[in-house]
Design a protein around this motif. Structure first.
Motif, PDB file in Angstrom:
ATOM      1  N   UNK A 205     -27.589 -62.092 -32.015  1.00 11.42           N
ATOM      2  CA  UNK A 205     -28.991 -62.286 -31.664  1.00 11.42           C
ATOM      3  C   UNK A 205     -29.829 -62.419 -32.923  1.00 11.42           C
ATOM      4  N   UNK A 206     -30.555 -63.530 -33.039  1.00 14.95           N
ATOM      5  CA  UNK A 206     -31.294 -63.809 -34.269  1.00 14.95           C
ATOM      6  C   UNK A 206     -32.386 -62.787 -34.523  1.00 14.95           C
ATOM      7  N   UNK A 207     -33.111 -62.392 -33.485  1.00 17.25           N
ATOM      8  CA  UNK A 207     -34.234 -61.466 -33.677  1.00 17.25           C
ATOM      9  C   UNK A 207     -33.745 -60.137 -34.224  1.00 17.25           C
ATOM     10  N   UNK A 208     -32.671 -59.589 -33.641  1.00 11.61           N
ATOM     11  CA  UNK A 208     -32.147 -58.309 -34.121  1.00 11.61           C
ATOM     12  C   UNK A 208     -31.677 -58.409 -35.566  1.00 11.61           C
ATOM     13  N   UNK A 209     -30.988 -59.490 -35.897  1.00  7.54           N
ATOM     14  CA  UNK A 209     -30.482 -59.645 -37.256  1.00  7.54           C
ATOM     15  C   UNK A 209     -31.611 -59.783 -38.265  1.00  7.54           C
ATOM     16  N   UNK A 210     -32.641 -60.540 -37.916  1.00  7.93           N
ATOM     17  CA  UNK A 210     -33.769 -60.714 -38.823  1.00  7.93           C
ATOM     18  C   UNK A 210     -34.525 -59.412 -39.008  1.00  7.93           C
ATOM     19  N   UNK A 211     -34.665 -58.632 -37.951  1.00 10.49           N
ATOM     20  CA  UNK A 211     -35.325 -57.332 -38.081  1.00 10.49           C
ATOM     21  C   UNK A 211     -34.538 -56.405 -38.991  1.00 10.49           C
ATOM     22  N   UNK A 212     -33.216 -56.404 -38.878  1.00  6.28           N
ATOM     23  CA  UNK A 212     -32.382 -55.580 -39.764  1.00  6.28           C
ATOM     24  C   UNK A 212     -32.502 -56.050 -41.207  1.00  6.28           C
ATOM     25  N   UNK A 213     -32.487 -57.365 -41.400  1.00  7.79           N
ATOM     26  CA  UNK A 213     -32.620 -57.916 -42.744  1.00  7.79           C
ATOM     27  C   UNK A 213     -33.968 -57.540 -43.344  1.00  7.79           C
ATOM     28  N   UNK A 214     -35.019 -57.629 -42.540  1.00  2.00           N
ATOM     29  CA  UNK A 214     -36.352 -57.299 -43.035  1.00  2.00           C
ATOM     30  C   UNK A 214     -36.451 -55.832 -43.438  1.00  2.00           C
ATOM     31  N   UNK A 215     -35.841 -54.948 -42.656  1.00  2.00           N
ATOM     32  CA  UNK A 215     -35.854 -53.525 -43.005  1.00  2.00           C
ATOM     33  C   UNK A 215     -35.133 -53.282 -44.323  1.00  2.00           C
ATOM     34  N   UNK A 216     -33.978 -53.931 -44.499  1.00  2.00           N
ATOM     35  CA  UNK A 216     -33.246 -53.766 -45.750  1.00  2.00           C
ATOM     36  C   UNK A 216     -34.043 -54.322 -46.923  1.00  2.00           C
ATOM     37  N   UNK A 217     -34.676 -55.466 -46.720  1.00  2.00           N
ATOM     38  CA  UNK A 217     -35.453 -56.057 -47.808  1.00  2.00           C
ATOM     39  C   UNK A 217     -36.664 -55.208 -48.150  1.00  2.00           C
ATOM     40  N   UNK A 218     -37.268 -54.549 -47.177  1.00  2.00           N
ATOM     41  CA  UNK A 218     -38.418 -53.699 -47.465  1.00  2.00           C
ATOM     42  C   UNK A 218     -38.028 -52.552 -48.390  1.00  2.00           C
ATOM     43  N   UNK A 219     -36.824 -52.015 -48.180  1.00  2.00           N
ATOM     44  CA  UNK A 219     -36.337 -50.982 -49.089  1.00  2.00           C
ATOM     45  C   UNK A 219     -36.151 -51.545 -50.487  1.00  2.00           C
ATOM     46  N   UNK A 220     -35.586 -52.743 -50.586  1.00  2.00           N
ATOM     47  CA  UNK A 220     -35.396 -53.362 -51.889  1.00  2.00           C
ATOM     48  C   UNK A 220     -36.729 -53.659 -52.563  1.00  2.00           C
ATOM     49  N   UNK A 221     -37.727 -54.057 -51.789  1.00  2.00           N
ATOM     50  CA  UNK A 221     -39.030 -54.365 -52.365  1.00  2.00           C
ATOM     51  C   UNK A 221     -39.657 -53.130 -52.996  1.00  2.00           C
ATOM     52  N   UNK A 222     -39.506 -51.990 -52.352  1.00  2.00           N
ATOM     53  CA  UNK A 222     -40.049 -50.765 -52.930  1.00  2.00           C
ATOM     54  C   UNK A 222     -39.344 -50.421 -54.232  1.00  2.00           C
ATOM     55  N   UNK A 223     -38.034 -50.637 -54.277  1.00  2.00           N
ATOM     56  CA  UNK A 223     -37.285 -50.354 -55.503  1.00  2.00           C
ATOM     57  C   UNK A 223     -37.732 -51.257 -56.647  1.00  2.00           C
ATOM     58  N   UNK A 224     -37.858 -52.547 -56.392  1.00  2.00           N
ATOM     59  CA  UNK A 224     -38.186 -53.473 -57.471  1.00  2.00           C
ATOM     60  C   UNK A 224     -39.608 -53.268 -57.956  1.00  2.00           C
ATOM     61  N   UNK A 225     -40.500 -52.794 -57.091  1.00  2.00           N
ATOM     62  CA  UNK A 225     -41.869 -52.510 -57.504  1.00  2.00           C
ATOM     63  C   UNK A 225     -41.953 -51.217 -58.302  1.00  2.00           C
ATOM     64  N   UNK A 226     -41.043 -50.297 -58.053  1.00  2.00           N
ATOM     65  CA  UNK A 226     -41.132 -48.974 -58.669  1.00  2.00           C
ATOM     66  C   UNK A 226     -40.301 -48.841 -59.934  1.00  2.00           C
ATOM     67  N   UNK A 227     -39.215 -49.590 -60.040  1.00  2.00           N
ATOM     68  CA  UNK A 227     -38.307 -49.470 -61.189  1.00  2.00           C
ATOM     69  C   UNK A 227     -38.589 -50.621 -62.135  1.00  2.00           C
TER      70      UNK A 227
END
Length: 436
Positions: free
Chosen positions: A188-210
């Motif tokens: 299901x595309x919607x579920x996969x995109x939501x999971x990807x977005x959650x993972x990317x949000x974690x990465x975004x916080x890391x790249x902004x902080x480190x």
């Protein structure tokens, strides 16, 4: 459309098809001859901005396009309040293409916080037109700081490898995107995109902080700046909203799943150094465990990877038999051949004392992080400031001492189908064309 008219609005689902639909709507709206000079740039920017909203937010996308006296204004809104940030990665560059395009092509652009998300907007004016000074004006974009949240936890990261993190981020971005596209074929595309977005949000916080270290473009600048302790930081604070903590666990699980698929040959991804996986697991673990009240654990550093005997082929035999001082490594960072002259320069009496070990075996410890980061960035984004250039560097000998060598690294395809990195070593000051 008239000189000034209400925007054309559409709501697109969190689905890959939305990118094409937004492009088509843009092209259709700008179909009149007067707008032809803006069509290509508008479609390109719409593709980038909608793709970013799709990949990084995973929510329905609100699209609006307006014309004001020939100026095109596009607004793309999503439900993620974590705003994009324009970082100057310098020689670490390999990300941020969407914002770079906005800066290059748009006459004006910005990012606005909304009540439940954000809006990225841009404007394009006809050639020769002055920038529009009427219509809605917006404040400059800012990053939604996690410490502003009412319910956030402070995570303390200790002994953080800054260069390794920057390189890992580049690798993880490409792996996440490829993994998402692979999974969309069956699930299901919607579920996969939501999971990807959650993972990317974690990465975004890391790249902004480190922070990413500031490195020069020239070999001399790199060699001076990319050494310990300049490329590590004793302590980095992450201010993580508690609602975002589960995203770090999801990031860890998603990249582990992607790695398993890559190892199974399901999609192409460059080989990854074991420290990259260990760093990601450590970062995610620290957030999850410290958020639950556990004490922090410092980054442990490089891993002890056992030697692996490489296969022998025509290329490695030729290198081993060379009268030049040659050392060759494969794309897994493993030494696969060394000539007798090179072995003697490095203080080894037999090839089996060096062949099979990682190239780190002949690099002083203060350069280890820089080597792993540079190797990863070369495989992922083609960054190669030290390839095909003669540089003088310290080499680590078998007895633990160091010796300066003049080093030139070239790449070639091996007869076995992989890639070889071949380094020729010389005593500093040796005239060109003379072997050892």
């Amino acid at each position: 459309m008239s000189a000034s008219q209400a925007p054309i609005r559409r709501r697109f689902p969190a689905h890959p098809s939305s990118v094409g639909q937004a492009r088509a709507l843009t092209r259709q709206t700008l179909s009149e001859p007067a707008h032809e000079p803006l069509v290509d740039d508008a479609q390109l920017l719409v593709s980038e901005v909608v793709t970013n909203a799709l990949m990084h937010a995973g929510t329905p996308i609100d699209f609006a396009l307006s014309l004001f006296d020939g100026t095109v204004r596009v607004e793309v809104s999503d439900g993620a309040a974590h705003l994009p940030v324009r970082r100057d990665y310098g020689t670490m560059a390999g990300t941020g293409r969407g914002l770079q395009l906005l800066e290059t092509l748009a006459d004006q652009w910005g990012v606005d916080l909304t009540g439940d998300g954000k809006t990225v907007w841009f404007e394009l004016s006809p050639p020769g037109a002055e920038a529009r000074d009427d219509g809605p004006q917006t404040a400059p974009a800012r990053v939604a700081k996690a410490e502003d949240a009412d319910d956030a936890v402070t995570v303390t990261l200790r002994n953080v490898p800054l260069l390794l993190h920057a390189a890992w981020h580049q690798h993880a971005e490409s792996v996440l995107r490829e993994y998402l596209l692979f999974r969309l074929d069956d699930l299901d595309a919607v579920d996969e995109i939501e999971m990807h977005a959650a993972a990317h949000e974690a990465m975004a916080l890391l790249i902004e902080s480190i922070p990413a270290p500031e490195l020069g473009d020239q070999p001399e600048e790199l060699l001076a700046a990319a050494i310990e302790p300049l490329v590590s930081k004793d302590r980095v604070l992450l201010h993580v909203p508690r609602a975002l903590v589960p995203s770090f666990a999801m990031l860890n699980e998603t990249l582990d799943a992607a790695l398993e698929l890559a190892l199974a040959g399901k999609f192409l991804t460059p080989p990854m150094q074991p420290e990259m996986r260990a760093l990601r697991q450590w970062l995610c673990r620290e957030v999850v465990q410290q958020s639950a009240g556990a004490p922090g654990t410092p980054w442990a550093g490089l891993l002890d990877v056992p030697p692996q005997t490489p296969p022998v082929d025509r290329d490695t035999e030729e290198i081993a038999a060379s009268e030049l001082a040659l050392v060759a490594a494969d794309d897994r960072n493993r030494i696969v051949a060394a000539s007798q002259v090179a072995l003697e320069m490095l203080g080894y009496s037999r090839a089996d004392q060096l062949v099979g070990r990682r190239i780190l075996a002949i690099i002083p410890a203060r350069y280890h992080q820089a080597h792993l980061a540079g190797f990863t960035l070369h495989l992922n984004v083609g960054r190669s400031p030290l390839l095909e250039r003669s540089v003088t560097v310290p080499a680590l000998r078998g007895d633990g001492t160091e010796a300066l060598v003049e080093l030139t690294v070239t790449t070639r395809q091996s007869s076995g189908g992989g890639r070889l990195f071949v380094a020729e070593l010389k005593e500093p000051g040796t005239p060109a064309g003379e072997g050892e």
